[in-house]
Design a protein around this motif. Structure first.
Motif, short mmCIF file in Angstrom:
data_model
loop_
_atom_site.label_atom_id
_atom_site.label_comp_id
_atom_site.label_asym_id
_atom_site.label_seq_id
_atom_site.Cartn_x
_atom_site.Cartn_y
_atom_site.Cartn_z
N HIS A 39 25.17 102.07 107.10
CA HIS A 39 25.57 103.19 107.88
C HIS A 39 24.52 104.07 108.02
N SER A 40 24.43 105.02 108.85
CA SER A 40 23.39 105.88 109.10
C SER A 40 23.09 107.13 107.72
N ASN A 41 24.16 107.27 107.01
CA ASN A 41 23.90 107.86 105.67
C ASN A 41 23.52 107.05 104.50
N GLY A 42 22.95 105.86 105.01
CA GLY A 42 21.97 104.97 103.86
C GLY A 42 23.16 104.36 103.19
N LYS A 43 24.20 104.28 103.16
CA LYS A 43 25.16 103.49 102.51
C LYS A 43 25.53 101.98 103.23
N LEU A 44 25.92 101.14 102.41
CA LEU A 44 25.84 99.81 102.90
C LEU A 44 27.45 99.72 103.76
N ASN A 45 27.32 99.10 105.05
CA ASN A 45 28.43 99.15 105.83
C ASN A 45 29.45 97.95 105.33
N LEU A 46 30.18 98.27 104.60
CA LEU A 46 30.98 97.37 104.02
C LEU A 46 31.90 96.73 104.80
N GLN A 47 32.52 97.24 105.99
CA GLN A 47 33.28 96.66 106.84
C GLN A 47 32.59 95.56 107.63
N ALA A 48 31.28 96.01 108.11
CA ALA A 48 30.53 94.92 108.77
C ALA A 48 30.29 93.60 107.94
N ILE A 49 30.13 93.93 106.63
CA ILE A 49 29.61 92.89 105.89
C ILE A 49 31.24 91.86 105.81
N ASP A 50 32.12 92.58 105.58
CA ASP A 50 33.55 91.86 105.35
C ASP A 50 33.77 91.31 106.69
N GLN A 51 33.53 91.67 107.92
CA GLN A 51 33.55 90.95 108.99
C GLN A 51 32.56 90.05 109.30
N LEU A 52 31.53 89.98 108.86
CA LEU A 52 30.49 88.97 108.89
C LEU A 52 30.91 87.67 107.96
N SER A 53 31.35 88.13 106.92
CA SER A 53 32.00 86.96 105.90
C SER A 53 33.11 86.43 106.40
N TYR A 54 34.03 87.16 107.17
CA TYR A 54 35.16 86.49 107.63
C TYR A 54 34.81 85.60 108.75
N THR A 55 33.86 86.25 109.62
CA THR A 55 33.77 85.43 110.86
C THR A 55 32.71 84.09 110.67
N LEU A 56 31.99 84.15 109.46
CA LEU A 56 30.94 82.89 109.27
C LEU A 56 32.07 82.15 108.45
N THR A 57 32.85 82.52 107.72
CA THR A 57 33.72 81.45 106.99
C THR A 57 34.63 80.69 107.89
N GLY A 58 35.15 81.58 109.02
CA GLY A 58 35.72 80.97 110.24
C GLY A 58 35.20 79.74 110.68
N LEU A 59 33.74 79.84 111.03
CA LEU A 59 33.04 78.77 111.48
C LEU A 59 32.82 77.62 110.71
N VAL A 60 32.62 77.89 109.35
CA VAL A 60 32.56 76.52 108.27
C VAL A 60 33.98 76.23 108.53
N ASN A 61 35.16 76.66 108.54
CA ASN A 61 36.31 76.11 108.39
C ASN A 61 36.69 75.41 109.58
N GLU A 62 35.81 75.54 110.74
CA GLU A 62 35.91 74.85 111.97
C GLU A 62 34.96 73.66 112.10
N GLY A 63 34.33 73.48 110.80
CA GLY A 63 33.33 72.41 110.62
C GLY A 63 31.78 72.54 111.03
#
Ligand code: ADP
Length: 257
Positions: A15-39
């Motif tokens: 985030h611009s306030n210097g904190k980790l963007n947990l929502q973005a990291i969560d989205q990324l984790s969800y999305t990449l996991t989805g790809l692995v689950n597709e093989g």
């Protein structure tokens, strides 16, 4: 596309306030996991260690001193991996940490070890999370020893692992005819087959060693990819689920092909 390397920049992770963007990291984790689950086989190249370290210490400006940046990277890297570990685990995805430097990839023996390890991880369905080993990588006098905010590292990883696609996520929709933050007439370039001196001029100057790499390092990464007849998409990482759209073949960002 069966093997994909995803590179996410600091600007997408913080985030611009210097904190980790947990929502973005969560989205990324969800999305990449989805790809692995597709093989699919997925390698993540993640920046953000210094930014996370700054957040931990409550610093609002990036110190200029290299030692401080390296110490911040050391703090931030472990926080970053902790957050990734937690978020990926909620989706049942295993990850690993791979820290690389130029020398590691320059020496045939260590390069071979890295290659074999990553192949093994992918074989097990694990997502390797790759970053530059900032604590040992920086040389104030020789910028060649650094990769430039992981942009070039991600291309090297994509080339060496023969990835079908490198997806580079940034804070901008793609490569424009000029920096859109300065040039209101800048237009998105949808497809690029060659990185020329003219393209590099449009990308503005090179980034700083520890600042974000800017557009120039992304173009150099693209040039490396094109030299090896591979593909890269540069797109906006504000919402990492955009990866699904890219994988579906939608026309998004800039396609280097
Ligand atoms: P990240 O942290 O995601 O790696 P960077 O800040 O390093 O992102 O690089 C993206 C930035 O590059 C853009 O926000 C923009 O300010 C700058 N830039 C310079 N030239 C261009 C261009 N021709 N097209 C797009 N962005 C450009």
């Amino acid at each position: 596309v069966s093997r994909v390397v995803v590179k996410i920049g600091t600007s997408s992770l913080m985030h611009s306030n210097g904190k980790l963007n947990l929502q973005a990291i969560d989205q990324l984790s969800y999305t990449l996991t989805g790809l692995v689950n597709e093989g699919k086989q997925v390698i993540l190249v993640s920046s953000g260690a210094i930014g996370a370290g700054m957040g931990q210490l409550g610093l609002t400006t990036r110190p200029e001193e290299i030692t401080k940046q390296q110490a911040l990277a050391s703090i931030g890297q472990s926080e970053l991996m902790t957050v990734y570990q937690q978020r990926f685990a909620t989706y049942g995805q295993k990850i690993s940490q791979v820290l690389l430097t130029h020398d590691v990839l320059d020496y045939p023996q260590s390069r071979e070890y890295v290659h074999n390890t990553i192949e093994q991880l992918l074989d097990w369905g694990v997502i390797p999370v790759v970053n530059e080993n900032d604590t040992v990588a920086v040389d104030e006098l020789d910028h060649r020893t650094t990769f430039g905010d992981n942009d070039q590292l991600s291309a090297i990883v994509a080339v060496r692992s023969h990835a079908d696609l490198l997806i580079m996520l940034s804070d901008i929709d793609g490569f424009y005819t000029g920096n859109p933050h300065k040039d209101p007439h800048a237009q998105l370039i949808k497809e690029l087959h060659q990185v020329t001196d003219d393209s590099l001029k449009r990308a503005g100057g090179a980034g700083t060693v520890f600042g974000t790499g800017g557009m120039a390092t992304k173009l150099k990464a693209a040039a490396n990819i094109l030299n090896h007849n591979q593909m890269m998409v540069l797109a906006n990482g504000a919402n990492p689920s955009i990866i699904f759209n890219i994988m579906n073949g939608e026309e998004i960002g800039t396609l280097f092909i």
